[in-house]
Every structure is written in structure tokens, then in C-alpha cells.
Motif scaffolding. Structure first.
Motif, PDB file in Angstrom:
ATOM      1  N   LYS A  80       1.990   2.263  -5.301  1.00 30.52           N
ATOM      2  CA  LYS A  80       1.327   0.964  -5.101  1.00 30.52           C
ATOM      3  C   LYS A  80      -0.138   1.127  -4.684  1.00 30.52           C
ATOM      4  O   LYS A  80      -1.033   0.515  -5.269  1.00 30.52           O
ATOM      5  CB  LYS A  80       2.091   0.152  -4.029  1.00 30.52           C
ATOM      6  CG  LYS A  80       3.573  -0.028  -4.340  1.00 30.52           C
ATOM      7  CD  LYS A  80       4.318  -0.745  -3.228  1.00 30.52           C
ATOM      8  CE  LYS A  80       4.356  -0.046  -1.895  1.00 30.52           C
ATOM      9  NZ  LYS A  80       5.086   1.243  -1.880  1.00 30.52           N
ATOM     10  N   SER A  81      -0.372   1.956  -3.648  1.00 27.74           N
ATOM     11  CA  SER A  81      -1.755   2.139  -3.186  1.00 27.74           C
ATOM     12  C   SER A  81      -2.592   2.816  -4.262  1.00 27.74           C
ATOM     13  O   SER A  81      -3.777   2.495  -4.430  1.00 27.74           O
ATOM     14  CB  SER A  81      -1.788   2.987  -1.906  1.00 27.74           C
ATOM     15  OG  SER A  81      -1.119   2.330  -0.867  1.00 27.74           O
ATOM     16  N   THR A  82      -1.997   3.736  -4.984  1.00 24.95           N
ATOM     17  CA  THR A  82      -2.728   4.416  -6.066  1.00 24.95           C
ATOM     18  C   THR A  82      -3.207   3.398  -7.094  1.00 24.95           C
ATOM     19  O   THR A  82      -4.364   3.459  -7.550  1.00 24.95           O
ATOM     20  CB  THR A  82      -1.815   5.467  -6.735  1.00 24.95           C
ATOM     21  OG1 THR A  82      -1.381   6.394  -5.739  1.00 24.95           O
ATOM     22  CG2 THR A  82      -2.543   6.209  -7.848  1.00 24.95           C
ATOM     23  N   PHE A  85      -7.724  -2.023   2.956  1.00 28.23           N
ATOM     24  CA  PHE A  85      -7.045  -0.745   2.770  1.00 28.23           C
ATOM     25  C   PHE A  85      -5.782  -0.677   3.615  1.00 28.23           C
ATOM     26  O   PHE A  85      -5.654  -1.386   4.615  1.00 28.23           O
ATOM     27  CB  PHE A  85      -7.971   0.407   3.187  1.00 28.23           C
ATOM     28  CG  PHE A  85      -9.253   0.453   2.409  1.00 28.23           C
ATOM     29  CD1 PHE A  85      -9.305   1.061   1.168  1.00 28.23           C
ATOM     30  CD2 PHE A  85     -10.399  -0.124   2.915  1.00 28.23           C
ATOM     31  CE1 PHE A  85     -10.482   1.084   0.445  1.00 28.23           C
ATOM     32  CE2 PHE A  85     -11.585  -0.093   2.201  1.00 28.23           C
ATOM     33  CZ  PHE A  85     -11.626   0.507   0.960  1.00 28.23           C
ATOM     34  N   GLN A  86      -4.866   0.227   3.222  1.00 27.30           N
ATOM     35  CA  GLN A  86      -3.641   0.404   4.003  1.00 27.30           C
ATOM     36  C   GLN A  86      -3.994   0.931   5.403  1.00 27.30           C
ATOM     37  O   GLN A  86      -3.402   0.527   6.391  1.00 27.30           O
ATOM     38  CB  GLN A  86      -2.698   1.371   3.272  1.00 27.30           C
ATOM     39  CG  GLN A  86      -1.323   1.446   3.881  1.00 27.30           C
ATOM     40  CD  GLN A  86      -0.330   2.137   2.967  1.00 27.30           C
ATOM     41  OE1 GLN A  86      -0.674   2.601   1.876  1.00 27.30           O
ATOM     42  NE2 GLN A  86       0.903   2.215   3.426  1.00 27.30           N
ATOM     43  N   GLU A  87      -4.981   1.831   5.455  1.00 31.05           N
ATOM     44  CA  GLU A  87      -5.530   2.266   6.748  1.00 31.05           C
ATOM     45  C   GLU A  87      -6.842   1.491   6.929  1.00 31.05           C
ATOM     46  O   GLU A  87      -7.468   1.135   5.940  1.00 31.05           O
ATOM     47  CB  GLU A  87      -5.737   3.782   6.771  1.00 31.05           C
ATOM     48  CG  GLU A  87      -6.763   4.355   5.789  1.00 31.05           C
ATOM     49  CD  GLU A  87      -6.343   4.347   4.321  1.00 31.05           C
ATOM     50  OE1 GLU A  87      -7.176   4.728   3.495  1.00 31.05           O
ATOM     51  OE2 GLU A  87      -5.205   3.939   4.002  1.00 31.05           O
ATOM     52  N   MET A  92      -5.122  -6.282  -1.490  1.00 27.96           N
ATOM     53  CA  MET A  92      -4.720  -6.146  -0.091  1.00 27.96           C
ATOM     54  C   MET A  92      -3.500  -5.235  -0.005  1.00 27.96           C
ATOM     55  O   MET A  92      -2.482  -5.480  -0.651  1.00 27.96           O
ATOM     56  CB  MET A  92      -4.426  -7.526   0.509  1.00 27.96           C
ATOM     57  CG  MET A  92      -5.593  -8.494   0.286  1.00 27.96           C
ATOM     58  SD  MET A  92      -5.378 -10.090   1.072  1.00 27.96           S
ATOM     59  CE  MET A  92      -5.829  -9.745   2.758  1.00 27.96           C
ATOM     60  N   ASP A  93      -3.648  -4.167   0.789  1.00 26.01           N
ATOM     61  CA  ASP A  93      -2.604  -3.147   0.853  1.00 26.01           C
ATOM     62  C   ASP A  93      -1.922  -3.218   2.220  1.00 26.01           C
ATOM     63  O   ASP A  93      -2.429  -2.684   3.202  1.00 26.01           O
ATOM     64  CB  ASP A  93      -3.237  -1.769   0.624  1.00 26.01           C
ATOM     65  CG  ASP A  93      -2.221  -0.731   0.179  1.00 26.01           C
ATOM     66  OD1 ASP A  93      -1.009  -1.004   0.313  1.00 26.01           O
ATOM     67  OD2 ASP A  93      -2.641   0.339  -0.297  1.00 26.01           O
ATOM     68  N   GLU A  94      -0.803  -3.899   2.276  1.00 32.19           N
ATOM     69  CA  GLU A  94      -0.035  -4.102   3.520  1.00 32.19           C
ATOM     70  C   GLU A  94      -0.931  -4.605   4.655  1.00 32.19           C
ATOM     71  O   GLU A  94      -0.926  -4.043   5.751  1.00 32.19           O
ATOM     72  CB  GLU A  94       0.664  -2.805   3.923  1.00 32.19           C
ATOM     73  CG  GLU A  94       1.603  -2.273   2.842  1.00 32.19           C
ATOM     74  CD  GLU A  94       2.413  -1.086   3.341  1.00 32.19           C
ATOM     75  OE1 GLU A  94       2.874  -1.147   4.494  1.00 32.19           O
ATOM     76  OE2 GLU A  94       2.588  -0.128   2.581  1.00 32.19           O
ATOM     77  N   PRO A  95      -1.698  -5.680   4.445  1.00 32.94           N
ATOM     78  CA  PRO A  95      -2.691  -6.090   5.439  1.00 32.94           C
ATOM     79  C   PRO A  95      -2.090  -6.565   6.755  1.00 32.94           C
ATOM     80  O   PRO A  95      -2.728  -6.457   7.796  1.00 32.94           O
ATOM     81  CB  PRO A  95      -3.433  -7.243   4.747  1.00 32.94           C
ATOM     82  CG  PRO A  95      -2.452  -7.788   3.764  1.00 32.94           C
ATOM     83  CD  PRO A  95      -1.693  -6.589   3.280  1.00 32.94           C
TER      84      PRO A  95
HETATM   85 MG   LIG Z   1       0.615   2.631   0.068  1.00 34.96          MG
END
Ligand SMILES: [Mg+2]
Ligand SMILES: Nc1ncnc2c1ncn2[C@@H]1O[C@H](COP(=O)(O)OP(=O)(O)OP(=O)(O)O)[C@@H](O)[C@H]1O
Length: 244
Positions: free
Chosen positions: A51-53, A80-82, A156-159
Motif C-alpha cells: 500500500k505505502s509503495t 506519510f505513514q511516519e 494519506m497513509d494511515e493518517p
Molecule cells: Mg504502509
């Protein structure tokens, strides 16, 4: 291949691998996905499925090995996820840097910083440094930073994953108001099936293992505003979980 009027990003045949020769590892191998104008597309899938990729490829953080990404990728914001905050800059300056690099006129900076910090409940922390904040507070700064630019497209990655449930509920409601008002289009990764049922107009579930492929697409026609505790949202959550 180009986008159509109601598609803001079209991903076609996307390929991405990490490593070389015997260690080469295909994460995306011909993935197709579109982001429709004004929609919230939620992606769910097991950890490590790609997913993040996918998001990093769309925003240009990762080079792709093949395929096409069409659309206005210059008018795109990313949570970002981080959190990726600059620890040596204050909270307000972290947001200001994003505004500057997106050519937002400087006379708008202070108002936008204040508005979006208020929105995420951190107006009192504008002059703090990120290391003085909790993980959830840092994540809220990174959300404010992306929203403050007011891009047409948001990735949005797991915001909201680092937030307590009450704060997450408040932010989801405010987030829906903003993106409706600004007519933004959103690609939103989450592990939270209830969150997807509450937010999404379309839910895309990836296969368990990479290379990432779409296991199921579920259209979510429940009218907004939705009640996260309603029978309908909870039923949809249960359906989503059966596909993860
Ligand atoms: Mg991810
Ligand atoms: N920079 C990298 N170098 C090598 N392998 C990577 C790199 N980034 C990701 N991977 C691998 O690619 C796969 C997909 O990673 P990705 O971060 O896209 O997963 P994800 O679906 O976002 O997972 P999560 O839900 O845990 O965030 C994983 O197996 C991961 O180990």
C-alpha cells in the motif's frame, strides 16, 4: 493513456520491485487503479502487501519500473505513514516550509498555519518543537501540514492510526468537511475497516501478499453525513473484514 474528466489520477500497469537479481522482489506487478474526482478511495490490505509503495510511486518518492501514472501529480499532498517532521524546526515552521515549497503566497501562511493547527487541536503548540510532542500530536502536525497546502489530491497513509479513538473521530468529521468544501480527491490507506466504512466512497481491498493486486472493490453508497456507530456502517465494516 490520460485521465478522464471524472478521474484525477489513473495508474495503469504499474510495476515496482525492490532489490536486485536473486533478491529482486516484486511489490507492484501491473497494478491498475483510478482515483475518481471528489471521491475518497480507501485501500485496505495486510501489512506488507504494497500500500505505502503504491502511494510513494504515485507521488514520485519512488521510481517505478514500468507502467503509467497520469494526472496532475504536481497538485498533490501527502500524509506519510511516519510523520517526517523536521525536528529542528518548530511546528509552525514545519508547515510554513510546505507552504513555501508549494508556492502558497507568503501573506496567507500565518492564517493557514493557525487555521489548520486549530483544526487538528494543536493551536497552542505552534512554537513547540516536534520532539516535545507525543506521537499522536506529531501525526496531527503532519496532517495539518498536508491539509494547509489545500492540494486537489490527497494521498494519506494511515493518517489517524496513531490517535486515540475520540481524537480520531473528531478529526475524521473535520476532514470530511474540509475535503467536501475544497472538492478534494483522496486516496486513503487504513487498517481500520470501520474508518473505511465511515469515510470511503469506494473501498479497495488488496490481496494478502505482494505483488499488490485488487482482491475486491466495494462501492460505499451510504449517504453523508454518516454515523460511525450506525448499523449500516458496522455491517459494511463486517463485509470489508471478510475480504482482508
Ligand atoms: Mg504502509
Ligand atoms: N525501500 C525498500 N526496500 C526494500 N523493500 C521494501 C522497501 N520498502 C518496502 N519494501 C518491501 O515492500 C513490501 C511492501 O511494503 P509497503 O511498505 O508498501 O507495505 P504496506 O502494505 O504499506 O504495509 P503496512 O501496512 O505494514 O504499512 C514489504 O515486503 C516491504 O518489506
Amino acid at each position: 493513456m490520460s485521465t478522464t474528466d471524472d478521474t484525477v489520477i489513473a495508474v495503469r500497469g504499474l510495476k515496482k520491485s525492490y532489490g536486485v537479481s536473486a533478491n529482486r522482489f516484486e511489490v507492484l506487478d501491473g497494478l491498475d487503479l483510478t482515483i475518481p474526482q471528489g471521491d475518497i478511495t480507501c485501500i485496505l490490505g495486510r501489512s506488507g502487501c504494497g500500500k505505502s509503495t503504491l502511494l510513494k510511486c504515485i507521488c514520485g518518492l519512488e521510481d517505478v519500473d514500468g507502467g503509467e501514472i497520469d494526472g496532475d501529480t504536481d497538485d498533490l499532498g501527502y500524509v506519510f505513514q511516519e510523520d517526517r517532521l523536521l525536528n529542528w524546526k518548530t511546528v509552525e515552521d514545519n508547515i510554513r516550509i510546505a507552504l513555501e515549497s508549494n508556492d502558497i503566497p507568503s501573506e496567507e501562511h500565518d492564517d493557514r498555519i493557525q487555521h489548520y493547527l486549530e483544526l487538528v487541536g494543536l493551536a497552542e503548540n505552534a512554537t513547540d518543537y516536534p520532539l516535545q510532542l507525543s506521537g499522536g500530536m506529531r501525526q496531527r502536525v503532519s496532517i495539518a501540514r498536508a491539509l494547509a497546502v489545500e492540494p486537489s489530491i490527497l494521498l494519506m497513509d494511515e493518517p489517524f492510526s496513531a490517535l486515540d479513538e475520540i481524537t480520531a473521530r473528531e478529526l475524521r468529521e473535520k476532514f470530511l468537511e474540509i475535503i467536501t468544501e475544497l472538492d478534494q480527491s483522496v486516496l486513503f490507506v487504513t487498517h481500520n475497516a470501520t474508518e473505511a466504512a465511515f469515510l470511503a466512497s469506494r473501498i479497495v481491498v488488496f490481496e494478502h501478499e505482494p505483488p499488490a493486486a485488487i482482491e475486491r472493490t466495494i462501492d460505499n453508497d451510504l449517504p453523508y453525513p454518516r454515523d460511525i456507530d450506525s448499523k449500516e456502517v458496522q455491517e459494511l465494516k463486517r463485509e470489508i473484514i471478510t475480504h482482508i
